[in-house]
Design an enzyme around this catalytic site. Structure first.
Site, mmCIF file in Angstrom:
data_model
loop_
_atom_site.group_PDB
_atom_site.id
_atom_site.type_symbol
_atom_site.label_atom_id
_atom_site.label_comp_id
_atom_site.label_asym_id
_atom_site.label_seq_id
_atom_site.Cartn_x
_atom_site.Cartn_y
_atom_site.Cartn_z
ATOM 1 N N GLU A 9 -1.730 6.282 -0.111
ATOM 2 C CA GLU A 9 -3.188 6.128 -0.042
ATOM 3 C C GLU A 9 -3.808 7.385 0.586
ATOM 4 O O GLU A 9 -4.666 8.017 0.006
ATOM 5 C CB GLU A 9 -3.533 4.876 0.774
ATOM 6 C CG GLU A 9 -5.045 4.663 0.957
ATOM 7 C CD GLU A 9 -5.382 3.371 1.685
ATOM 8 O OE1 GLU A 9 -4.449 2.708 2.173
ATOM 9 O OE2 GLU A 9 -6.581 3.033 1.768
ATOM 10 N N HIS A 63 0.872 -1.182 0.000
ATOM 11 C CA HIS A 63 0.000 0.000 0.000
ATOM 12 C C HIS A 63 0.904 1.225 0.000
ATOM 13 O O HIS A 63 1.802 1.322 0.830
ATOM 14 C CB HIS A 63 -0.825 0.079 1.289
ATOM 15 C CG HIS A 63 -1.806 -1.026 1.519
ATOM 16 N ND1 HIS A 63 -1.474 -2.198 2.154
ATOM 17 C CD2 HIS A 63 -3.117 -1.123 1.234
ATOM 18 C CE1 HIS A 63 -2.547 -2.965 2.252
ATOM 19 N NE2 HIS A 63 -3.562 -2.350 1.698
HETATM 20 ZN ZN LIG Z 1 -5.742 -2.673 1.324
#
Ligand SMILES: [Zn+2]
Length: 405
Positions: free
Chosen positions: A219, A216
């Site tokens: 984000e 990730h």
């Molecule tokens: Zn996720």
């Protein structure tokens, strides 16, 4: 045509994708439906096929005919987390509390797997935190894709211990991999919740052992300030967990590149807050990106720069993220949301490509190609996507159940 001879149908759609090139507009598939199994005769312009094969029975038109879409990023073990709308920081706190209460595990993942299959998904990228779930996915006979073992460890002092634990998990479960089934991968959680030495150890190990990676990144908008100066909303939201984090001064993507992590070609999830230099770096490294528009909207993370990625030719797949931040595990619903979010700035044909080929590439696999004579069952009429944003009143987002009772 004689009675009992070959019988043909014309399947028209606004977009038809056979896995070759780009999806075609106003196209159709001519299918020989008998004798079984049904086989593709030809794919072409609907008007031309209609004229050339007047005896074929025509089905009602649909929006998309394509191979099954891929859910390139989810967390099946969060399928019992109630849908959480609000800031990313609040979501992270909800996930931690839910995990501490024992809500994350095999029973939740089983519900997620059922929801996934009910949505027509056969290929998935799942982030896994429980070894029972890892074993379950690697042994599933109907799924392919990648089960990524999640690794956290923000303190550099713990890097060797966390790395040794991750390697032990990989060694325990790698024998469960089967050709054509779910593969094992690693997911260093984020560039701020995994220390630099641990990121480097995991990336080096993954490259050496041909393990796919998913991270990730970028984000929440607060991630930029965290990496630039070590301050901001994300630092406040995550508190003492990030006590050992030291900002590099770079963007999160550049930080990963400078550490050598991009050389292991991780698939980057979300990657919303990126500039041209970031996108150029991940394009050069050959990294794919997974776009989760509904989760991004519900967690107030900002809008994915679709046009920027398209300009640099980066492979983008679609993912739903977990039921904690998305109303369903359907990549068709994600496709519908992406159309609504990006409007004229994203070509619907490219979004279909992303949901199929982009997803397979993000997981290191190949999309099916349905050539002449190929089995027509590989081509699906996608259902109508759920409306996005969901209608207020008729069950607002906050009321959507996280899993079937
Ligand atoms: Zn996720």
């Amino acid at each position: 045509m004689s009675v009992g001879g070959p019988r043909r149908e014309l399947w028209p759609a606004a977009l038809v994708y056979d896995g070759l090139g780009t999806p075609r507009r106003d196209a159709a598939v001519l299918v020989q439906v008998a004798p079984e199994p049904a086989r593709v005769v030809v794919v072409g312009r609907a008007s031309e096929l209609r004229a050339a094969y007047p005896a074929a029975t025509e089905r009602p038109p649909v929006v998309v005919i394509a191979p099954a879409p891929v859910n390139a990023h989810t967390h099946l073990d969060l399928s019992d987390l109630p849908l959480t709308k609000g800031s990313y920081g609040a979501f992270v706190r909800a996930v931690i509390a839910h995990a501490r209460a024992g809500g994350r595990g095999l029973a939740a993942a089983e519900r997620g797997i059922r929801a996934l299959k009910a949505a027509g998904v056969a290929t998935v990228g799942d982030i896994v935190t429980d070894e029972a779930v890892l074993a379950r996915l690697l042994e599933d006979r109907e799924l392919s894709g990648v089960a990524y073992w999640e690794v956290l460890g923000p303190d550099p002092a713990d890097a060797e211990a966390r790395f040794a634990e991750a390697v032990a998990v990989v060694e325990r479960h790698r024998p469960r991999e089967r050709p054509g089934g779910v593969r094992l991968g690693l997911s260093p959680h984020t560039p701020h919740t995994v220390s630099a030495p641990l990121l480097q150890r995991l990336a080096g190990y993954a490259a050496a052992h041909r393990l796919p990676l998913q991270i990730h990144v970028a984000e929440d908008p607060g991630e930029l300030e965290l990496h630039a100066r070590g301050t901001g909303s994300l630092r406040e939201a995550m508190g003492p967990f990030l006590a050992a984090f030291r900002p590099s001064g770079a963007t999160p993507v550049r930080y990963l590149d400078d550490l050598g992590v991009l050389a292991a070609r991780p698939t980057l999830v979300h990657a919303i807050h990126v500039d041209d230099d970031d996108v150029r770096r991940l394009q050069r490294a050959g990294c794919a990106v997974v776009h989760c528009p509904r989760s991004n909207a519900l967690l107030e993370c900002g809008t994915f720069p679709w046009a920027r990625y398209a300009r640099f030719g980066v492979t983008v797949g679609l993912g739903t993220d977990s039921l904690g931040s998305s109303p369903s595990l359907s990549p068709v619903d994600e496709f519908g949301a992406a159309r609504a979010v990006h409007g004229a700035s994203a070509d619907p044909a490219q979004l279909v490509w992303a949901a199929v080929k982009g997803g397979h590439r993000a997981l290191g696999g190949a999309a099916p190609r349905v050539v002449r004579g190929g089995e027509a069952a590989l081509l699906r009429s996608w259902p109508e996507p759920a409306p996005w944003p969901p209608a207020v009143g008729a069950g607002t987002v906050g009321d959507v159940p996280s899993a079937p009772a």
